[in-house]
Design an enzyme around this catalytic site. Structure first.
Site, mmCIF file in Angstrom:
data_model
loop_
_atom_site.group_PDB
_atom_site.id
_atom_site.type_symbol
_atom_site.label_atom_id
_atom_site.label_comp_id
_atom_site.label_asym_id
_atom_site.label_seq_id
_atom_site.Cartn_x
_atom_site.Cartn_y
_atom_site.Cartn_z
ATOM 1 N N ASP A 138 0.800 -1.233 0.000
ATOM 2 C CA ASP A 138 0.000 0.000 0.000
ATOM 3 C C ASP A 138 0.829 1.277 0.000
ATOM 4 O OD1 ASP A 138 -2.200 -1.696 0.140
ATOM 5 O OD2 ASP A 138 -2.159 -1.711 2.330
ATOM 6 N N HIS A 171 -4.855 -1.587 -5.674
ATOM 7 C CA HIS A 171 -4.065 -0.470 -6.190
ATOM 8 C C HIS A 171 -4.999 0.671 -6.574
ATOM 9 C CE1 HIS A 171 -0.500 -3.344 -7.274
ATOM 10 N NE2 HIS A 171 -0.844 -3.382 -6.005
HETATM 11 P P1 GDP Z 1 -0.844 0.344 -3.524
HETATM 12 O O1 GDP Z 1 -1.463 -0.931 -3.091
HETATM 13 O O2 GDP Z 1 0.627 0.382 -3.288
HETATM 14 O O3 GDP Z 1 -1.198 0.723 -4.930
HETATM 15 O O4 GDP Z 1 -1.460 1.494 -2.580
HETATM 16 P P2 GDP Z 1 -3.001 1.626 -2.123
HETATM 17 O O5 GDP Z 1 -3.805 2.097 -3.266
HETATM 18 O O6 GDP Z 1 -3.447 0.411 -1.419
HETATM 19 O O7 GDP Z 1 -2.855 2.731 -0.999
HETATM 20 C C1 GDP Z 1 -2.297 3.987 -1.247
HETATM 21 C C2 GDP Z 1 -3.323 5.048 -0.842
HETATM 22 O O8 GDP Z 1 -2.690 6.288 -0.757
HETATM 23 C C3 GDP Z 1 -4.431 5.242 -1.867
HETATM 24 O O9 GDP Z 1 -5.586 5.630 -1.201
HETATM 25 C C4 GDP Z 1 -3.908 6.363 -2.753
HETATM 26 O O10 GDP Z 1 -4.947 7.109 -3.384
HETATM 27 C C5 GDP Z 1 -3.208 7.209 -1.717
HETATM 28 N N1 GDP Z 1 -2.032 7.948 -2.191
HETATM 29 C C6 GDP Z 1 -1.093 7.578 -3.088
HETATM 30 N N2 GDP Z 1 -0.114 8.503 -3.143
HETATM 31 C C7 GDP Z 1 -0.440 9.473 -2.270
HETATM 32 C C8 GDP Z 1 0.202 10.673 -1.836
HETATM 33 O O11 GDP Z 1 1.272 11.039 -2.266
HETATM 34 N N3 GDP Z 1 -0.444 11.418 -0.870
HETATM 35 C C9 GDP Z 1 -1.642 11.035 -0.347
HETATM 36 N N4 GDP Z 1 -2.185 11.803 0.587
HETATM 37 N N5 GDP Z 1 -2.260 9.897 -0.722
HETATM 38 C C10 GDP Z 1 -1.665 9.128 -1.656
HETATM 39 P P1 IMO Z 2 -0.986 -4.185 -2.274
HETATM 40 O O1 IMO Z 2 -0.559 -4.719 -3.620
HETATM 41 C C1 IMO Z 2 -0.981 -4.673 2.026
HETATM 42 C C2 IMO Z 2 -1.045 -8.787 3.573
HETATM 43 C C3 IMO Z 2 -2.296 -9.241 4.293
HETATM 44 C C4 IMO Z 2 -1.693 -10.272 5.231
HETATM 45 C C5 IMO Z 2 -0.600 -10.907 4.386
HETATM 46 C C6 IMO Z 2 -1.003 -12.190 3.697
HETATM 47 O O2 IMO Z 2 -2.265 -3.447 -2.309
HETATM 48 O O3 IMO Z 2 0.140 -3.455 -1.629
HETATM 49 P P2 IMO Z 2 -2.635 -12.847 1.720
HETATM 50 O O4 IMO Z 2 -4.036 -12.431 1.395
HETATM 51 O O5 IMO Z 2 -1.646 -12.491 0.674
HETATM 52 O O6 IMO Z 2 -2.551 -14.282 2.130
HETATM 53 O O7 IMO Z 2 -2.238 -12.002 3.035
HETATM 54 O O8 IMO Z 2 -0.257 -9.943 3.409
HETATM 55 N N1 IMO Z 2 -1.308 -8.245 2.216
HETATM 56 C C7 IMO Z 2 -1.234 -6.943 1.893
HETATM 57 N N2 IMO Z 2 -1.008 -5.860 2.669
HETATM 58 N N3 IMO Z 2 -1.135 -4.535 0.699
HETATM 59 C C8 IMO Z 2 -1.324 -5.608 -0.091
HETATM 60 O O9 IMO Z 2 -1.323 -5.518 -1.440
HETATM 61 C C9 IMO Z 2 -1.429 -6.881 0.508
HETATM 62 N N4 IMO Z 2 -1.642 -8.134 0.044
HETATM 63 C C10 IMO Z 2 -1.550 -8.950 1.095
HETATM 64 O O10 IMO Z 2 -2.904 -8.196 4.978
HETATM 65 O O11 IMO Z 2 -1.081 -9.631 6.310
HETATM 66 MG MG MG Z 3 -2.921 -1.591 -1.762
#
Ligand code: GDP
Ligand code: IMO
Ligand code: MG
Length: 420
Positions: free
Chosen positions: A12, A40
Site C-alpha cells: 500500500d 491499487h
Molecule cells: P498500492 O497498493 O501500493 O497501490 O497502494 P493503495 O492504493 O493500497 O494505498 C495507497 C493510498 O494512498 C491510496 O488511497 C492512494 O490514493 C493514496 N495515495 C497515493 N499517493 C499518495 C500521496 O502522495 N499522498 C496522499 N495523501 N495519498 C496518496
Molecule cells: P498491495 O498490492 C498490504 C497482507 C495481508 C496479510 C498478508 C497475507 O495493495 O500493496 P494474503 O491475502 O496475501 O494471504 O495475506 O499480506 N497483504 C497486503 N497488505 N497490501 C497488499 O497488497 C497486501 N496483500 C496482502 O494483509 O497480512
Molecule cells: Mg494496496
C-alpha cells in the site's frame, strides 16, 4: 528493456498511482505476481478506482496490459474489475492479455484460506482471504489449474478432481460453509474468461523487448511481505521482489533496467506480524486519519508508524533498487517532529540488519528525530519549492539508503508528483 515498480515496505505504498503515472511511457504494463489480495488505487478523471488484478496501465490506451504467469487469478473478481474499468469508457478486452501460465484461484482456495486462518486463531496471518496461500500451494504442489487449461476439453473433469482433493482438506478443517453460490459465480466467470486474449506471454514479452518496446513490470504487496525475504510467516505467498519479475514474466535478469522502489514517507502494515516502528498511540492514529490508512481491499484499518530505514535499506538491497519514489509526503505536513528508525536494538545490541525473526526477541527501534516542515505541500509542483525541513528529511533518507529518491508524491492525484 524492462523497468519495475514495486513496494519496499508492507504494501500500500501507492504503487498503483505511480504505475498509472509512468504507464504512458511504456508499450506493455505487466503484473508479475500476487492476485486479488492487492488493492491499487488510482484517480482517473478525479474519480477513485481500485484495481486488484488488472495492471494499473489499463487507463492508457497506448499500453497493452498483461496479467503474467506468476499471478494467481480470480475470474470472478476480474469480471467485476472489467465492469468498473469499462464504466470509464475503456475497452478492457482490447488492451488486456492473460498469460496462459497464470494460475486460477478456485472457490475452494478461498474456503481453504478462511479455514486455515480460523484454525490458526491468534497466530493468524491476517490474510485478505482471497485464496492466495492455497492457490500458490497448489502451484508449488503441482496441482493447479491454469488459464491455458480453460481451453482444454477436459477442464471440468480437472476441476472436479482438484475440488475433491480440496474437499478432503476442508473436511479436515471441519469447514462446513456452503460455497455453492461461489462455484456458480466461478463457472459463469470462467465462461467469460475464455473470450479474453490468452497469450503465450513469455514469447510475447520477449519478442516485444527484442523489437525495442518498453515494458513496465508492476509489483503487488511489497518486499517485507515477500515469501522468502519478508517477515515470514507473516507474509504473502509469492516473490514480491524484483527477482519475481524473472519468474513471473519469463524475462532474464539482464533485461531488467530500472527498479523503482516505492516507499511511504512513514510506514504502514495491514494484517498480523512484526512492525518495529508501529505507533499504537495518538501519533499513529493521526497518521491513519490524515493518510486515510484503511485497506483498499479489505477496508481494515492499517497499522501506522514511523519510517523504518533498517527495513527499507534491506528492501533496496534485495530488490536492486535504482530509484526511490517517496509517496504520501503530504501526510507529514502537520507533524511537529518526525522520527526515523536508523537501527534496531535487539537484546541490548544495536544492529542495522533485519533479523530472521523480528518478533522472537524484544526489538526496540532506535530513532533519529527531525523537525517537521509544518507547511501544506500538496500544491507544490517543483523540487525547488520543497520546504527546507522536508529537503533535510529526504536528504537524510537518501544518504542512509544509498539509493536516490527521484520522486516525491504529495497527494493521491495524477499531477501530484515532484521529480527531484
Ligand atoms: P498500492 O497498493 O501500493 O497501490 O497502494 P493503495 O492504493 O493500497 O494505498 C495507497 C493510498 O494512498 C491510496 O488511497 C492512494 O490514493 C493514496 N495515495 C497515493 N499517493 C499518495 C500521496 O502522495 N499522498 C496522499 N495523501 N495519498 C496518496
Ligand atoms: P498491495 O498490492 C498490504 C497482507 C495481508 C496479510 C498478508 C497475507 O495493495 O500493496 P494474503 O491475502 O496475501 O494471504 O495475506 O499480506 N497483504 C497486503 N497488505 N497490501 C497488499 O497488497 C497486501 N496483500 C496482502 O494483509 O497480512
Ligand atoms: Mg494496496
Amino acid at each position: 528493456m524492462v523497468d519495475v515498480i514495486l513496494g519496499l515496505q508492507w504494501g500500500d505504498e501507492g504503487k498503483g498511482k505511480i504505475v498509472d503515472y509512468f504507464a504512458p511511457n511504456y508499450d506493455i504494463v505487466a503484473r508479475f505476481q500476487g492476485g486479488p489480495n492487492a488493492g491499487h488505487t488510482l484517480y482517473v478523471e478525479g474519480k477513485k478506482v481500485v484495481l486488484h488484478q488488472i495492471p494499473s496501465g489499463i487507463f492508457h490506451q497506448g499500453a497493452q496490459n498483461i496479467i503474467g504467469g506468476g499471478v494467481v487469478l480470480d475470474p470472478v473478481i476480474l469480471q467485476k474489475e472489467c465492469d468498473t474499468v469499462e464504466g470509464f469508457g475503456i475497452d478492457v478486452k482490447k488492451n488486456l492479455f492473460l498469460s496462459h501460465r497464470t494460475n486460477l484461484i478456485l472457490p475452494t482456495h478461498r474456503a481453504l484460506d478462511k479455514a486455515s486462518e480460523m484454525q490458526k486463531g491468534e497466530g493468524k496471518i491476517g490474510s485478505t482471504l482471497k485464496g492466495i496461500g492455497p492457490a500458490y500451494m497448489d502451484k508449488t504442489g503441482r496441482n493447479a489449474l491454469r488459464v491455458g487449461d480453460l481451453l482444454n476439453k477436459n477442464f471440468t473433469s480437472q476441476y472436479i478432481k482438484l475440488r475433491l482433493k480440496h474437499q478432503r482438506l476442508l473436511d479436515n478443517f471441519n469447514f462446513t460453509e456452503d460455497i455453492s453460490a461461489w462455484e456458480d459465480e466461478f463457472f459463469e466467470a470462467i465462461e467469460k474468461l475464455r473470450s479474453f486474449k490468452i497469450i503465450n506471454s513469455e514469447y510475447y514479452i520477449n519478442d516485444a523487448i527484442t523489437a525495442g518496446k518498453k515494458v513496465l513490470a508492476e509489483g503487488a504487496q511489497a518486499a517485507m511481505l515477500d515469501i522468502d525475504f519478508g517477515t515470514y510467516p507473516y507474509v504473502t505467498s509469492s516473490n514480491t521482489i524484483s527477482a519475481g519479475v524473472c519468474t513471473g514474466l519469463g524475462v532474464a535478469p539482464q533485461k531488467i533496467k530500472e527498479v523503482l522502489g516505492v516507499t511511504k514517507s512513514y510506514c504502514t502494515r495491514v494484517g498480523s506480524g512484526p512492525f518495529p516502528t508501529e505507533l499504537e498511540n495518538e501519533t499513529g492514529e493521526q497518521l491513519r486519519q490524515i493518510g486515510g490508512e484503511f485497506g483498499a481491499t479489505t477496508g481494515r484499518p492499517r497499522r501506522c508508524g514511523w519510517i523504518d530505514l533498517v527495513a527499507l535499506r534491506y528492501a533496496c538491497m534485495i530488490n536492486g533498487v535504482t530509484q526511490v519514489v517517496m509517496t504520501k509526503a503530504d501526510v507529514l505536513d502537520k507533524f511537529e517532529n518526525l522520527d526515523v528508525c536508523t537501527a534496531y536494538n535487539i537484546d541490548g545490541q544495536s544492529t542495522t540488519q533485519v533479523p530472521l525473526q523480528m518478533e522472537k526477541s524484544p526489538l526496540t527501534p532506535e530513532y533519529q528525530s527531525f523537525k517537521g516542515w509544518n507547511t501544506d505541500t500538496s500544491n507544490l509542483r517543483a523540487a525547488a519549492e520543497l520546504p527546507k525541513d522536508m529537503d533535510a528529511y529526504i536528504h537524510f533518507i537518501n544518504e542512509y539508503l544509498g539509493a536516490p529518491i527521484k520522486y516525491v508524491s504529495n497527494g493521491p492525484g495524477r499531477d501530484q508528483l515532484i521529480s527531484l
